[in-house]
Design a protein around this motif. Structure first.
Motif, PDB file in Angstrom:
ATOM      1  N   LEU A   1      -8.160 -58.671  46.375  1.00 54.53           N
ATOM      2  CA  LEU A   1      -8.336 -57.225  46.244  1.00 54.53           C
ATOM      3  C   LEU A   1      -9.769 -56.872  45.868  1.00 54.53           C
ATOM      4  O   LEU A   1     -10.384 -55.977  46.466  1.00 54.53           O
ATOM      5  CB  LEU A   1      -7.374 -56.676  45.185  1.00 54.53           C
ATOM      6  CG  LEU A   1      -5.901 -56.567  45.576  1.00 54.53           C
ATOM      7  CD1 LEU A   1      -5.079 -56.090  44.380  1.00 54.53           C
ATOM      8  CD2 LEU A   1      -5.718 -55.620  46.751  1.00 54.53           C
ATOM      9  N   VAL A   2     -10.298 -57.561  44.869  1.00 55.02           N
ATOM     10  CA  VAL A   2     -11.662 -57.281  44.413  1.00 55.02           C
ATOM     11  C   VAL A   2     -12.671 -57.648  45.505  1.00 55.02           C
ATOM     12  O   VAL A   2     -13.605 -56.891  45.787  1.00 55.02           O
ATOM     13  CB  VAL A   2     -11.961 -58.050  43.111  1.00 55.02           C
ATOM     14  CG1 VAL A   2     -13.413 -57.816  42.680  1.00 55.02           C
ATOM     15  CG2 VAL A   2     -11.008 -57.622  42.006  1.00 55.02           C
TER      16      VAL A   2
ATOM     17  N   GLY B   1     -12.151 -57.718  48.725  1.00 60.04           N
ATOM     18  CA  GLY B   1     -12.052 -56.737  49.789  1.00 60.04           C
ATOM     19  C   GLY B   1     -12.813 -55.468  49.473  1.00 60.04           C
ATOM     20  O   GLY B   1     -13.472 -54.895  50.356  1.00 60.04           O
ATOM     21  N   ARG B   2     -12.742 -55.037  48.219  1.00 59.11           N
ATOM     22  CA  ARG B   2     -13.451 -53.816  47.814  1.00 59.11           C
ATOM     23  C   ARG B   2     -14.952 -53.966  48.012  1.00 59.11           C
ATOM     24  O   ARG B   2     -15.611 -53.100  48.614  1.00 59.11           O
ATOM     25  CB  ARG B   2     -13.151 -53.505  46.352  1.00 59.11           C
ATOM     26  CG  ARG B   2     -13.906 -52.296  45.805  1.00 59.11           C
ATOM     27  CD  ARG B   2     -13.596 -52.074  44.324  1.00 59.11           C
ATOM     28  NE  ARG B   2     -14.198 -50.847  43.848  1.00 59.11           N
ATOM     29  CZ  ARG B   2     -15.447 -50.764  43.350  1.00 59.11           C
ATOM     30  NH1 ARG B   2     -16.196 -51.851  43.299  1.00 59.11           N
ATOM     31  NH2 ARG B   2     -15.917 -49.611  42.933  1.00 59.11           N
ATOM     32  N   TYR B   3     -15.502 -55.069  47.523  1.00 62.91           N
ATOM     33  CA  TYR B   3     -16.948 -55.254  47.614  1.00 62.91           C
ATOM     34  C   TYR B   3     -17.381 -55.622  49.024  1.00 62.91           C
ATOM     35  O   TYR B   3     -18.502 -55.280  49.442  1.00 62.91           O
ATOM     36  CB  TYR B   3     -17.412 -56.302  46.600  1.00 62.91           C
ATOM     37  CG  TYR B   3     -17.299 -55.804  45.177  1.00 62.91           C
ATOM     38  CD1 TYR B   3     -18.163 -54.826  44.705  1.00 62.91           C
ATOM     39  CD2 TYR B   3     -16.325 -56.294  44.318  1.00 62.91           C
ATOM     40  CE1 TYR B   3     -18.058 -54.347  43.409  1.00 62.91           C
ATOM     41  CE2 TYR B   3     -16.211 -55.822  43.023  1.00 62.91           C
ATOM     42  CZ  TYR B   3     -17.079 -54.850  42.574  1.00 62.91           C
ATOM     43  OH  TYR B   3     -16.966 -54.364  41.293  1.00 62.91           O
TER      44      TYR B   3
ATOM     45  N   ARG C   1     -16.049 -54.444  51.765  1.00 60.72           N
ATOM     46  CA  ARG C   1     -16.101 -53.180  52.516  1.00 60.72           C
ATOM     47  C   ARG C   1     -17.371 -52.406  52.181  1.00 60.72           C
ATOM     48  O   ARG C   1     -17.981 -51.776  53.058  1.00 60.72           O
ATOM     49  CB  ARG C   1     -14.851 -52.349  52.232  1.00 60.72           C
ATOM     50  CG  ARG C   1     -13.590 -52.891  52.895  1.00 60.72           C
ATOM     51  CD  ARG C   1     -12.439 -51.912  52.775  1.00 60.72           C
ATOM     52  NE  ARG C   1     -12.023 -51.710  51.394  1.00 60.72           N
ATOM     53  CZ  ARG C   1     -11.127 -52.455  50.768  1.00 60.72           C
ATOM     54  NH1 ARG C   1     -10.558 -53.470  51.397  1.00 60.72           N
ATOM     55  NH2 ARG C   1     -10.788 -52.198  49.519  1.00 60.72           N
ATOM     56  N   GLN C   2     -17.773 -52.432  50.911  1.00 63.93           N
ATOM     57  CA  GLN C   2     -19.019 -51.761  50.532  1.00 63.93           C
ATOM     58  C   GLN C   2     -20.209 -52.368  51.274  1.00 63.93           C
ATOM     59  O   GLN C   2     -21.088 -51.659  51.766  1.00 63.93           O
ATOM     60  CB  GLN C   2     -19.242 -51.879  49.025  1.00 63.93           C
ATOM     61  CG  GLN C   2     -18.332 -51.006  48.179  1.00 63.93           C
ATOM     62  CD  GLN C   2     -18.634 -51.136  46.693  1.00 63.93           C
ATOM     63  OE1 GLN C   2     -19.422 -51.999  46.286  1.00 63.93           O
ATOM     64  NE2 GLN C   2     -18.017 -50.309  45.887  1.00 63.93           N
TER      65      GLN C   2
ATOM     66  N   GLU D   1     -22.461 -50.068  38.020  1.00 62.42           N
ATOM     67  CA  GLU D   1     -21.047 -49.766  37.806  1.00 62.42           C
ATOM     68  C   GLU D   1     -20.763 -49.434  36.342  1.00 62.42           C
ATOM     69  O   GLU D   1     -19.900 -48.605  36.052  1.00 62.42           O
ATOM     70  CB  GLU D   1     -20.189 -50.946  38.265  1.00 62.42           C
ATOM     71  CG  GLU D   1     -20.145 -51.103  39.777  1.00 62.42           C
ATOM     72  CD  GLU D   1     -19.208 -52.207  40.216  1.00 62.42           C
ATOM     73  OE1 GLU D   1     -18.747 -52.983  39.343  1.00 62.42           O
ATOM     74  OE2 GLU D   1     -18.914 -52.299  41.423  1.00 62.42           O
TER      75      GLU D   1
ATOM     76  N   VAL E   1     -17.389 -47.231  36.510  1.00 64.62           N
ATOM     77  CA  VAL E   1     -16.474 -48.085  37.269  1.00 64.62           C
ATOM     78  C   VAL E   1     -15.923 -49.199  36.386  1.00 64.62           C
ATOM     79  O   VAL E   1     -14.718 -49.488  36.389  1.00 64.62           O
ATOM     80  CB  VAL E   1     -17.171 -48.667  38.509  1.00 64.62           C
ATOM     81  CG1 VAL E   1     -16.258 -49.670  39.210  1.00 64.62           C
ATOM     82  CG2 VAL E   1     -17.571 -47.554  39.464  1.00 64.62           C
TER      83      VAL E   1
ATOM     84  N   THR F   1      -6.976 -51.735  33.976  1.00 62.15           N
ATOM     85  CA  THR F   1      -6.147 -52.348  35.014  1.00 62.15           C
ATOM     86  C   THR F   1      -5.668 -53.720  34.561  1.00 62.15           C
ATOM     87  O   THR F   1      -6.305 -54.363  33.724  1.00 62.15           O
ATOM     88  CB  THR F   1      -6.919 -52.493  36.335  1.00 62.15           C
ATOM     89  OG1 THR F   1      -7.956 -53.469  36.160  1.00 62.15           O
ATOM     90  CG2 THR F   1      -7.537 -51.161  36.750  1.00 62.15           C
TER      91      THR F   1
ATOM     92  N   ARG G   1     -16.472 -60.589  43.165  1.00 62.70           N
ATOM     93  CA  ARG G   1     -17.878 -60.248  43.343  1.00 62.70           C
ATOM     94  C   ARG G   1     -18.680 -61.416  43.909  1.00 62.70           C
ATOM     95  O   ARG G   1     -19.409 -61.275  44.897  1.00 62.70           O
ATOM     96  CB  ARG G   1     -18.494 -59.838  41.997  1.00 62.70           C
ATOM     97  CG  ARG G   1     -18.093 -58.464  41.476  1.00 62.70           C
ATOM     98  CD  ARG G   1     -18.761 -58.227  40.129  1.00 62.70           C
ATOM     99  NE  ARG G   1     -18.666 -56.855  39.678  1.00 62.70           N
ATOM    100  CZ  ARG G   1     -17.667 -56.369  38.958  1.00 62.70           C
ATOM    101  NH1 ARG G   1     -16.669 -57.178  38.616  1.00 62.70           N
ATOM    102  NH2 ARG G   1     -17.648 -55.106  38.582  1.00 62.70           N
TER     103      ARG G   1
ATOM    104  N   ARG H   1     -18.013 -62.464  47.515  1.00 60.33           N
ATOM    105  CA  ARG H   1     -18.665 -61.539  48.458  1.00 60.33           C
ATOM    106  C   ARG H   1     -20.140 -61.901  48.603  1.00 60.33           C
ATOM    107  O   ARG H   1     -20.691 -61.943  49.715  1.00 60.33           O
ATOM    108  CB  ARG H   1     -18.505 -60.106  47.960  1.00 60.33           C
ATOM    109  CG  ARG H   1     -19.073 -58.996  48.878  1.00 60.33           C
ATOM    110  CD  ARG H   1     -20.584 -58.807  48.793  1.00 60.33           C
ATOM    111  NE  ARG H   1     -21.061 -58.665  47.432  1.00 60.33           N
ATOM    112  CZ  ARG H   1     -21.205 -57.519  46.797  1.00 60.33           C
ATOM    113  NH1 ARG H   1     -20.941 -56.389  47.422  1.00 60.33           N
ATOM    114  NH2 ARG H   1     -21.674 -57.467  45.554  1.00 60.33           N
TER     115      ARG H   1
END
Length: 249
Positions: free
Chosen positions: A8-9, A11-13, A15-16, A80, A85, A92, A103, A106
């Motif tokens: 999940l983490v 994927g977030r970074y 995509r950025q 962040e 952020v 969470t 992180r 990525r």
């Protein structure tokens, strides 16, 4: 759970990064300039290696890419923190290790991608190296990127502004580049400088990748490089995870 959270983490970074083509390509600029303007100067010079000048220079530039790129990864953590952020992540249930791994993985993928572009350019300019050796070089770039990105993010959690972060990172990366033999083999250095360089972990990775580019895999340099890279990565991720947990990120 850890794999799910890390994905999940990551994927977030990821995509950025995909949305920022400038970020994907800008990091390769400095090694590419060295390749284009410094590489031709070394042609036919005796560099204390069995291979060509390209087989000496390109492995160093690959690890230079990981050294400088990953060392400054912590800048995004500072941003962040300032934008809230990190504060939102505190509430969470995501694993603190996953917050770090997402992180740094990525970052590792980004620098390996840039390494592929660098090697393709070097092939056009005259580099000849076995495919297995090239792939081993990418693996070392990934391990170095994970290690330095983890430490960079951990340090970023302890400072408040980029003005505190940048000078410290520069003070570490510049001596590391000069003493690790990234540009030229340390075999060309005087004895005292060669001894001093052995305290730099990156030096062992450079020597290993240069052996790989010569097609020499069962060497002491390769063994030392693998051991140093794995131990450095394990130590860096452990330190980074502890800092993230302590900070409550």
């Amino acid at each position: 759970m850890l794999l799910h959270d890390t994905a999940l983490v990551f994927g977030r970074y990821a995509r950025q990064t995909l949305r920022s083509k400038f970020q994907m390509l800008f990091g390769i600029l400095m090694p590419l300039l060295y390749l284009l303007f410094f590489g031709p100067l070394l042609t036919d010079l005796p560099l204390g290696s069995q291979g060509s000048s390209w087989q000496v220079l390109v492995p160093g530039l690959l690890l230079q890419l990981g050294l400088f790129g990953a060392s400054f990864s912590g800048f995004s953590v500072i941003i962040e923190k300032q934008t809230g952020v990190i504060e939102r992540m505190r509430v969470t249930p995501v694993s603190r290790l996953a917050l770090l791994l997402g992180r740094v993985l990525r970052d590792a993928l980004l620098f390996v991608f840039q390494s592929v572009l660098l090697v393709l350019t070097a092939l056009v300019m005259g580099l000849r190296a076995p495919l297995v050796g090239v792939l081993i070089g990418f693996a070392f770039v990934a391990l170095l990127s994970v290690s330095l990105a983890a430490l960079s993010c951990a340090f970023a959690m302890t400072v408040q502004t980029p003005m505190e972060f940048g000078p410290v990172i520069n003070a570490i990366t510049m001596p590391s580049m000069l003493l690790s033999g990234l540009m030229l083999p340390m075999a060309l250095a005087p004895g005292w400088l060669d001894v001093l360089s052995r305290f730099m972990p990156v030096r062992y990775l450079v020597d290993a990748v240069r052996d790989a580019y010569l097609g020499s895999y069962a060497t002491s340099n390769m063994l030392h490089g693998v051991l140093v890279a794995l131990c450095f990565a394990a130590l860096a991720v452990t330190v980074g995870t502890r800092v993230f947990r302590k900070a409550g990120a």
